[in-house]
Design a protein around this motif. Structure first.
Motif, PDB file in Angstrom:
ATOM      1  N   THR A 169      -5.854 -11.828   2.272  1.00  0.00           N
ATOM      2  CA  THR A 169      -4.302 -11.598   2.778  1.00  0.00           C
ATOM      3  C   THR A 169      -3.964 -10.317   1.579  1.00  0.00           C
ATOM      4  O   THR A 169      -4.230 -10.516   0.377  1.00  0.00           O
ATOM      5  N   VAL A 170      -3.514  -9.171   2.223  1.00  0.00           N
ATOM      6  CA  VAL A 170      -2.903  -8.061   1.533  1.00  0.00           C
ATOM      7  C   VAL A 170      -1.680  -7.615   2.005  1.00  0.00           C
ATOM      8  O   VAL A 170      -1.243  -7.993   2.837  1.00  0.00           O
ATOM      9  N   VAL A 171      -0.865  -7.560   1.136  1.00  0.00           N
ATOM     10  CA  VAL A 171       0.411  -7.124   1.162  1.00  0.00           C
ATOM     11  C   VAL A 171       0.840  -5.991   0.557  1.00  0.00           C
ATOM     12  O   VAL A 171       0.471  -5.400  -0.459  1.00  0.00           O
ATOM     13  N   ASP A 172       1.459  -4.777   1.133  1.00  0.00           N
ATOM     14  CA  ASP A 172       1.697  -3.682   0.565  1.00  0.00           C
ATOM     15  C   ASP A 172       3.415  -3.370   0.521  1.00  0.00           C
ATOM     16  O   ASP A 172       4.025  -3.735   1.455  1.00  0.00           O
ATOM     17  N   ILE A 173       3.663  -3.165  -0.804  1.00  0.00           N
ATOM     18  CA  ILE A 173       5.025  -2.837  -0.980  1.00  0.00           C
ATOM     19  C   ILE A 173       5.552  -1.389  -1.224  1.00  0.00           C
ATOM     20  O   ILE A 173       5.010  -0.941  -2.110  1.00  0.00           O
ATOM     21  N   GLY A 174       6.201  -0.752  -0.086  1.00  0.00           N
ATOM     22  CA  GLY A 174       6.752   0.702  -0.498  1.00  0.00           C
ATOM     23  C   GLY A 174       7.828   0.884  -0.689  1.00  0.00           C
ATOM     24  O   GLY A 174       8.819  -0.081  -1.227  1.00  0.00           O
ATOM     25  N   SER A 175       8.446   2.010  -0.802  1.00  0.00           N
ATOM     26  CA  SER A 175       9.944   2.304  -1.335  1.00  0.00           C
ATOM     27  C   SER A 175      10.796   1.736  -0.284  1.00  0.00           C
ATOM     28  O   SER A 175      11.932   1.219  -0.686  1.00  0.00           O
ATOM     29  N   ARG A 176      10.337   1.851   0.817  1.00  0.00           N
ATOM     30  CA  ARG A 176      11.478   1.073   2.050  1.00  0.00           C
ATOM     31  C   ARG A 176      11.299  -0.038   2.609  1.00  0.00           C
ATOM     32  O   ARG A 176      11.797  -0.752   3.267  1.00  0.00           O
ATOM     33  N   ASP A 177       9.731  -0.664   2.743  1.00  0.00           N
ATOM     34  CA  ASP A 177       9.617  -1.911   3.416  1.00  0.00           C
ATOM     35  C   ASP A 177       8.554  -2.501   2.849  1.00  0.00           C
ATOM     36  O   ASP A 177       7.713  -1.933   1.885  1.00  0.00           O
ATOM     37  N   THR A 178       8.016  -3.703   3.103  1.00  0.00           N
ATOM     38  CA  THR A 178       6.873  -4.423   2.831  1.00  0.00           C
ATOM     39  C   THR A 178       6.213  -4.981   3.926  1.00  0.00           C
ATOM     40  O   THR A 178       6.909  -5.341   5.090  1.00  0.00           O
ATOM     41  N   LYS A 179       5.157  -4.972   3.939  1.00  0.00           N
ATOM     42  CA  LYS A 179       4.280  -5.326   5.220  1.00  0.00           C
ATOM     43  C   LYS A 179       2.915  -6.136   4.623  1.00  0.00           C
ATOM     44  O   LYS A 179       2.326  -5.834   3.632  1.00  0.00           O
ATOM     45  N   PHE A 180       2.427  -7.367   5.489  1.00  0.00           N
ATOM     46  CA  PHE A 180       1.125  -7.928   5.139  1.00  0.00           C
ATOM     47  C   PHE A 180       0.276  -7.920   6.013  1.00  0.00           C
ATOM     48  O   PHE A 180       0.626  -7.877   7.323  1.00  0.00           O
ATOM     49  N   VAL A 181      -1.052  -8.133   5.890  1.00  0.00           N
ATOM     50  CA  VAL A 181      -2.171  -8.581   6.972  1.00  0.00           C
ATOM     51  C   VAL A 181      -2.932  -9.707   6.420  1.00  0.00           C
ATOM     52  O   VAL A 181      -3.160  -9.621   5.388  1.00  0.00           O
ATOM     53  N   ARG A 182      -3.297 -10.652   7.080  1.00  0.00           N
ATOM     54  CA  ARG A 182      -4.284 -11.652   6.777  1.00  0.00           C
ATOM     55  C   ARG A 182      -5.324 -11.716   7.812  1.00  0.00           C
ATOM     56  O   ARG A 182      -5.287 -11.500   9.103  1.00  0.00           O
ATOM     57  N   PHE A 183      -6.731 -11.906   7.314  1.00  0.00           N
ATOM     58  CA  PHE A 183      -7.798 -11.781   7.774  1.00  0.00           C
ATOM     59  C   PHE A 183      -8.405 -13.203   7.650  1.00  0.00           C
ATOM     60  O   PHE A 183      -8.431 -13.799   6.639  1.00  0.00           O
ATOM     61  N   ASN A 184      -9.004 -13.762   8.997  1.00  0.00           N
ATOM     62  CA  ASN A 184      -9.954 -14.736   8.905  1.00  0.00           C
ATOM     63  C   ASN A 184     -11.315 -14.443   9.641  1.00  0.00           C
ATOM     64  O   ASN A 184     -11.191 -14.103  10.588  1.00  0.00           O
ATOM     65  N   GLY A 185     -12.259 -14.724   8.623  1.00  0.00           N
ATOM     66  CA  GLY A 185     -13.521 -14.346   9.375  1.00  0.00           C
ATOM     67  C   GLY A 185     -13.582 -12.735   9.753  1.00  0.00           C
ATOM     68  O   GLY A 185     -14.310 -12.274  10.454  1.00  0.00           O
ATOM     69  N   ARG A 186     -12.745 -12.079   8.814  1.00  0.00           N
ATOM     70  CA  ARG A 186     -12.584 -10.445   8.816  1.00  0.00           C
ATOM     71  C   ARG A 186     -12.201 -10.138  10.179  1.00  0.00           C
ATOM     72  O   ARG A 186     -12.161  -8.823  10.892  1.00  0.00           O
ATOM     73  N   LYS A 187     -11.422 -11.123  10.711  1.00  0.00           N
ATOM     74  CA  LYS A 187     -10.615 -10.735  12.028  1.00  0.00           C
ATOM     75  C   LYS A 187      -9.058 -10.949  11.723  1.00  0.00           C
ATOM     76  O   LYS A 187      -8.667 -11.721  11.174  1.00  0.00           O
ATOM     77  N   LEU A 188      -8.222  -9.821  12.406  1.00  0.00           N
ATOM     78  CA  LEU A 188      -7.021  -9.888  11.945  1.00  0.00           C
ATOM     79  C   LEU A 188      -6.161 -11.179  12.662  1.00  0.00           C
ATOM     80  O   LEU A 188      -6.320 -11.152  13.876  1.00  0.00           O
ATOM     81  N   ARG A 189      -5.671 -11.841  11.798  1.00  0.00           N
ATOM     82  CA  ARG A 189      -4.890 -13.066  12.489  1.00  0.00           C
ATOM     83  C   ARG A 189      -3.400 -13.031  12.209  1.00  0.00           C
ATOM     84  O   ARG A 189      -2.909 -14.047  13.232  1.00  0.00           O
ATOM     85  N   LYS A 190      -2.999 -12.347  11.586  1.00  0.00           N
ATOM     86  CA  LYS A 190      -1.616 -12.311  11.024  1.00  0.00           C
ATOM     87  C   LYS A 190      -1.192 -10.881  10.648  1.00  0.00           C
ATOM     88  O   LYS A 190      -1.615 -10.459   9.626  1.00  0.00           O
ATOM     89  N   MET A 191       0.138 -10.538  11.020  1.00  0.00           N
ATOM     90  CA  MET A 191       0.670  -9.479  10.440  1.00  0.00           C
ATOM     91  C   MET A 191       2.022  -9.424  10.525  1.00  0.00           C
ATOM     92  O   MET A 191       2.474 -10.256  11.475  1.00  0.00           O
ATOM     93  N   ASP A 192       2.832  -8.714   9.560  1.00  0.00           N
ATOM     94  CA  ASP A 192       4.176  -8.899   9.573  1.00  0.00           C
ATOM     95  C   ASP A 192       4.801  -7.450   8.816  1.00  0.00           C
ATOM     96  O   ASP A 192       4.234  -7.137   8.160  1.00  0.00           O
ATOM     97  N   TRP A 193       5.872  -7.275   9.442  1.00  0.00           N
ATOM     98  CA  TRP A 193       6.424  -5.902   8.745  1.00  0.00           C
ATOM     99  C   TRP A 193       7.902  -6.069   8.374  1.00  0.00           C
ATOM    100  O   TRP A 193       8.545  -6.239   9.425  1.00  0.00           O
ATOM    101  N   ASN A 194       8.453  -6.080   7.166  1.00  0.00           N
ATOM    102  CA  ASN A 194       9.821  -6.354   6.788  1.00  0.00           C
ATOM    103  C   ASN A 194      10.508  -5.309   6.399  1.00  0.00           C
ATOM    104  O   ASN A 194      10.234  -4.623   5.261  1.00  0.00           O
ATOM    105  N   GLN A 195      11.451  -4.786   7.168  1.00  0.00           N
ATOM    106  CA  GLN A 195      12.254  -3.656   6.974  1.00  0.00           C
ATOM    107  C   GLN A 195      13.638  -4.016   6.818  1.00  0.00           C
ATOM    108  O   GLN A 195      14.410  -3.028   6.519  1.00  0.00           O
ATOM    109  N   ALA A 196      13.841  -5.227   6.934  1.00  0.00           N
ATOM    110  CA  ALA A 196      15.252  -5.731   6.567  1.00  0.00           C
ATOM    111  C   ALA A 196      15.430  -6.281   5.088  1.00  0.00           C
ATOM    112  O   ALA A 196      15.933  -5.581   4.188  1.00  0.00           O
TER     113      ALA A 196
END
Length: 214
Positions: free
Chosen positions: A75-102
């Motif tokens: 799982t990787v999370v990116d925290i920027g100046s304006r928002d936060t987003k994450f991606v989760r991989f299982n078996g190197r396949k993208l299984r979950k992602m989300d983007w929080n701008q609120a």
């Protein structure tokens, strides 16, 4: 003309010269002052109008993460100046992602402002066991001021605020046992130490989205 790719964030832009392999980081305000500067590929809020090809940020994060991390599941999370987003991989396949701008809005930007205002270095600020509940960076400022008014030091208030951000990031990323971190907060030891209270933390640096562009 060199081939330039860029991650143009709200506060900072990361630009890579593909021929030379060099990366420079500049305030985005400087990029905005040069209307002739264009990129072969770009991502970020302010990159769309300056690029021959634009890549969605969360796709750039996913592609860059796959390039940098050899594990099957992560799982990787990116925290920027304006928002936060994450991606989760299982078996190197993208299984979950989300983007929080609120709820994640402006946390990075707010930290930069507060560090300058109180003249604090977050790399030498000890992590706090206490945390200020953070619904967003802007609204948290009121609680920081209240903590100081009640007799707390700016150092204590900011450390509690950062702990609150770290707790939010951990929950937003769905509480993984191990969390890779991307973005400017990789250089904030107080944040990394606060996040380490909840999971194993591996900072990747500020160039993950750039790596996802080529």
């Amino acid at each position: 003309m060199p081939t330039l790719i860029a991650d143009c964030g709200s506060s900072w832009s990361k630009i890579k010269n593909l021929e030379e392999g060099k990366i420079v980081i500049k305030p985005t305000s400087q990029i905005l002052k040069n209307p002739r500067l264009r990129f072969a590929v770009a991502t970020g809020h302010l990159g769309r109008e300056r690029a021959d090809r634009y890549e969605n940020e969360i796709i750039a994060l996913a592609q860059g993460s796959l390039k940098l991390i050899p594990e099957e599941n992560f799982t990787v999370v990116d925290i920027g100046s304006r928002d936060t987003k994450f991606v989760r991989f299982n078996g190197r396949k993208l299984r979950k992602m989300d983007w929080n701008q609120a709820c994640g809005a402006s946390t990075g930007f707010t930290l930069e402002l507060l560090a300058k205002y109180y003249d604090l270095d977050f790399n030498t600020l000890p992590a706090s066991d206490k945390k200020i509940p953070v619904t967003c960076g802007i609204f948290a400022i009121e609680q920081i001021f209240d903590t100081i008014i009640r007799g707390g030091s700016p150092e204590d208030a900011l450390a509690q605020f950062i702990h609150g951000i770290a707790f939010n990031v951990y929950n937003f990323a769905q509480r993984p046992e191990k969390l890779y971190v991307s973005g400017g907060l990789c250089a904030n030891n107080c944040f990394l130490d606060s996040l380490s209270k909840y999971c194993e933390v591996v900072p990747l640096g500020r160039h993950v989205l750039l790596e996802g562009l080529y």
